[in-house]
Design a protein around this motif. Structure first.
Motif, short mmCIF file in Angstrom:
data_model
loop_
_atom_site.label_atom_id
_atom_site.label_comp_id
_atom_site.label_asym_id
_atom_site.label_seq_id
_atom_site.Cartn_x
_atom_site.Cartn_y
_atom_site.Cartn_z
N ILE A 158 70.11 67.49 -1.98
CA ILE A 158 68.87 67.75 -2.02
C ILE A 158 68.22 67.47 -0.54
O ILE A 158 67.52 68.11 0.09
N LEU A 159 68.70 66.21 -0.31
CA LEU A 159 68.06 65.65 1.14
C LEU A 159 68.88 66.53 2.22
O LEU A 159 67.93 66.90 3.08
N LYS A 160 70.01 66.65 2.46
CA LYS A 160 70.49 67.52 3.17
C LYS A 160 70.06 68.92 3.27
O LYS A 160 69.58 69.41 4.30
N THR A 161 69.73 69.69 2.10
CA THR A 161 69.33 70.75 2.19
C THR A 161 67.59 70.91 2.46
O THR A 161 67.43 71.80 3.29
N PHE A 162 67.06 70.07 2.20
CA PHE A 162 65.59 69.84 2.62
C PHE A 162 65.51 69.85 4.38
O PHE A 162 64.89 70.72 4.78
N LEU A 163 66.58 69.09 4.77
CA LEU A 163 66.40 68.93 6.12
C LEU A 163 66.98 70.20 7.02
O LEU A 163 66.23 70.66 8.14
N ARG A 164 67.92 71.08 6.45
CA ARG A 164 68.49 72.16 7.06
C ARG A 164 67.58 73.17 6.83
O ARG A 164 67.49 74.28 7.64
N GLU A 165 66.85 73.23 5.84
CA GLU A 165 65.78 74.43 5.56
C GLU A 165 64.37 74.36 6.39
O GLU A 165 63.58 75.21 6.00
N MET A 166 64.12 73.20 6.83
CA MET A 166 62.86 73.28 7.73
C MET A 166 63.13 74.50 8.76
O MET A 166 63.92 74.60 9.37
N THR A 167 61.76 74.80 8.87
CA THR A 167 61.55 75.86 10.04
C THR A 167 61.68 75.49 11.29
O THR A 167 61.99 76.56 12.05
N GLU A 168 61.36 74.00 11.62
CA GLU A 168 62.00 73.49 12.81
C GLU A 168 62.65 72.35 12.50
O GLU A 168 62.34 71.54 11.55
N PRO A 169 63.94 72.23 12.99
CA PRO A 169 64.66 71.03 12.96
C PRO A 169 63.78 69.57 13.11
O PRO A 169 62.90 69.51 14.05
N LEU A 170 64.33 68.57 12.26
CA LEU A 170 63.64 67.42 12.40
C LEU A 170 63.48 66.83 13.95
O LEU A 170 62.63 66.31 14.25
N LEU A 171 64.59 66.91 14.57
CA LEU A 171 64.80 66.60 16.04
C LEU A 171 64.41 67.47 16.85
O LEU A 171 64.47 67.19 18.05
N THR A 172 63.69 68.70 16.59
CA THR A 172 62.84 69.72 17.08
C THR A 172 63.99 70.54 18.24
O THR A 172 65.14 70.19 18.43
N PHE A 173 63.57 71.79 18.52
CA PHE A 173 64.12 72.75 19.14
C PHE A 173 64.45 72.24 20.70
O PHE A 173 65.26 72.49 21.43
N ARG A 174 63.29 71.71 21.12
CA ARG A 174 63.20 71.12 22.34
C ARG A 174 64.13 70.12 22.65
O ARG A 174 64.66 70.25 23.91
N LEU A 175 64.69 69.22 21.75
CA LEU A 175 65.77 68.32 22.25
C LEU A 175 67.20 68.96 22.12
O LEU A 175 67.85 68.36 22.71
N TYR A 176 67.35 70.12 21.71
CA TYR A 176 68.69 70.67 21.48
C TYR A 176 69.51 70.58 22.86
O TYR A 176 70.51 70.25 22.91
N SER A 177 68.72 71.42 23.69
CA SER A 177 69.51 71.60 25.19
C SER A 177 69.67 70.05 25.67
O SER A 177 70.44 70.15 26.35
N GLN A 178 68.73 69.22 25.60
CA GLN A 178 68.94 67.96 26.11
C GLN A 178 70.09 67.05 25.54
O GLN A 178 70.96 66.64 26.23
N VAL A 179 70.24 67.38 24.35
CA VAL A 179 71.40 66.77 23.50
C VAL A 179 72.71 67.45 24.16
O VAL A 179 73.73 66.76 24.19
N GLN A 180 72.88 68.76 24.16
CA GLN A 180 73.94 69.40 24.83
C GLN A 180 74.48 69.02 26.28
O GLN A 180 75.53 68.90 26.49
N ASP A 181 73.23 68.26 26.88
CA ASP A 181 73.97 67.69 28.20
C ASP A 181 74.52 66.48 28.08
O ASP A 181 74.74 65.66 29.04
N LEU A 182 74.34 65.65 27.07
CA LEU A 182 74.92 64.30 26.60
C LEU A 182 76.13 63.83 27.12
O LEU A 182 76.35 62.85 27.63
N LEU A 183 77.14 64.82 27.07
CA LEU A 183 78.44 64.53 27.47
C LEU A 183 78.45 64.17 28.97
O LEU A 183 79.65 63.56 29.56
N SER A 184 77.62 64.98 29.67
CA SER A 184 77.77 64.56 31.25
C SER A 184 77.16 63.35 31.61
O SER A 184 77.14 62.73 32.59
N VAL A 185 76.64 62.66 30.60
CA VAL A 185 75.96 61.18 30.62
C VAL A 185 77.21 60.00 30.51
O VAL A 185 77.83 60.22 29.63
#
Length: 427
Positions: A302-329
């Motif tokens: 239920i906890l995982k499902t609640f997080l996955r069904e949010m209309t915007e992820p808990l860590l937000t859409f904006r952070l997604y591209s920043q996280v994708q660049d983490l491997l270059s750090v």
């Protein structure tokens, strides 16, 4: 009685018939040189990938969780290049390499059949080898195999393999004629579906008079008490400005008390009907007593499902591209970079993320007993915390997401330590 060789010949004839029909209907449009359009959101893997020669085609993808907390692994036939361009032995090894990351938890396989042709299909001998090499560790935790857009070819092949397949495994096979049906079981918006498959589904629905509705039907307006499928802001506004959503606070409280020492907590699924019932109770604003279900995996799912069904992820859409660049750090700088990213979150998202990560950090501290290290928890939770706006995550995008999540859990005190917004809550 039809022999195996007769069935194999019949399967080949059926596949050729299907190809001819497709060519006639689509003006000789041919996909033998691979998909006409690359799959949605398919990022090219790094050339250093151990299976780059296979991975670059996007045949196999991992696409988050289904509605009941099980990992989704997708195989798309239309992405198979002509057989002379692909070593099928390497394809099998790559499939096992991918599954090895997830077979310890419950998972789902989705097979998109459209696009399989004589020129790109693996041999039936290859299929037999594949099945024989998938030992119990692969089959045990696979909960369902969805075969999307099945044809007579699939049904003939199934008859060939029936003598080899256990009754228990056979019950896991589910045929899906339209993508709308798939949407009843999975988070459709989060699937990585090749454009060729989408077009084929549209064609099938158009040909089916009075057939299933479009998968893009609008969602009904949420109830005032709705918990699943809405935003953090919506829940807070309907719950007397409570900072932590009721679903999260109640599941975390219960799991802290009764789930910390459960082996594989968050890796297992629960009965689908039970999860639906609990979601319905929460959405209607009715009380939920997890003791009644006698299964600690119910609140975990239920906890995982609640997080996955949010209309915007808990860590937000904006952070997604920043996280994708983490491997270059540089590795030595990643913790401080993750801290910067987390501190940029909106206040409400930060508070809820801190609450959740504090709990997951506590779970990881019991990893000697529950076998859920920070890395294992990241593998489970990463895709439930972060995804792009179109909802689909490619296999290569998972690595930085999992690294980011692992850092948040493992280095919880450092990452969340200094920012102390008003109203923060500690689990």
């Amino acid at each position: 009685m039809t022999s195996t060789s007769d069935l194999e010949q019949l399967a080949e004839i059926e596949l050729q018939k299907e190809e001819e029909e497709e060519d006639e209907e689509e003006g000789q449009r041919c996909v033998t040189d691979g998909p006409s359009v690359p799959p949605i959101n398919r990022s090219s893997p790094d050339s250093s990938h151990p299976y780059y020669d296979v991975a670059r085609h996007g045949i196999i993808q991992v696409s988050g969780d289904d509605k009941y907390g099980r990992k989704l692994i997708i195989f798309s036939s239309c992405c198979l290049p002509p057989s002379h361009q692909l070593n099928h032995r390497r394809l099998l090894e790559y499939l096992k390499f991918t599954l090895d990351q997830y077979v310890e938890m419950d998972y789902i396989l989705v097979y998109f059949h459209y696009g399989l042709r004589s020129s790109n299909k693996p041999s039936l001998k290859w299929l037999r080898e594949a099945y024989s090499e998938f030992d119990r560790k692969y089959k045990k935790n696979m909960k369902t195999l969805y075969v999307v857009h099945p044809t007579n070819f699939i049904r003939i092949v199934w008859n060939i393999f029936k003598p080899l397949i256990s009754h228990k495994f056979g019950k896991k096979l589910t045929y899906v004629n339209y993508l709308t049906e798939l949407g009843e079981h999975l988070n459709y918006e989060q699937l990585i579906i090749p454009p060729d498959v989408l077009r084929h589904d549209e064609k099938l629905r158009a040909a089916q008079k009075g057939g299933p509705p479009s998968v893009k039907s609008p969602h009904p307006a949420p109830l005032p008490t709705q918990q699943f499928g809405v935003s953090l802001q919506y829940i807070r506004g309907k719950n007397n400005e409570a900072m932590i959503p009721p679903v999260m606070s109640q599941t975390v409280t219960y799991l802290k008390e009764k789930g910390l020492r459960t082996v594989g907590i968050f890796r297992r699924s629960a009965q689908v009907k039970t999860i639906k019932d609990v979601q319905r109770l929460y959405n209607l604003g009715k009380p939920v007593n997890f003791d009644e279900y006698r299964d600690v995996h119910v609140p975990a799912v239920i906890l995982k499902t609640f997080l996955r069904e949010m209309t915007e992820p808990l860590l937000t859409f904006r952070l997604y591209s920043q996280v994708q660049d983490l491997l270059s750090v540089e590795s030595s700088l990643r913790v401080s970079r993750c801290k910067q990213m987390v501190e940029s979150l909106p206040e409400h998202h930060f508070i809820v993320a801190k609450y959740l990560m504090s709990f997951l950090h506590t779970v990881s501290q019991q990893s000697i007993v529950n076998k859920m290290s920070s890395s294992n928890l990241a593998c489970v939770f990463g895709v439930n915390l972060l995804w792009p706006r179109d909802g689909s995550i490619s296999l290569d995008a998972l690595t930085p997401i999992n690294i980011f999540t692992e850092i948040l859990i493992e280095h919880f005190t450092t990452v969340f330590g200094s920012r102390c917004p008003a109203g923060q809550v500690t689990p």
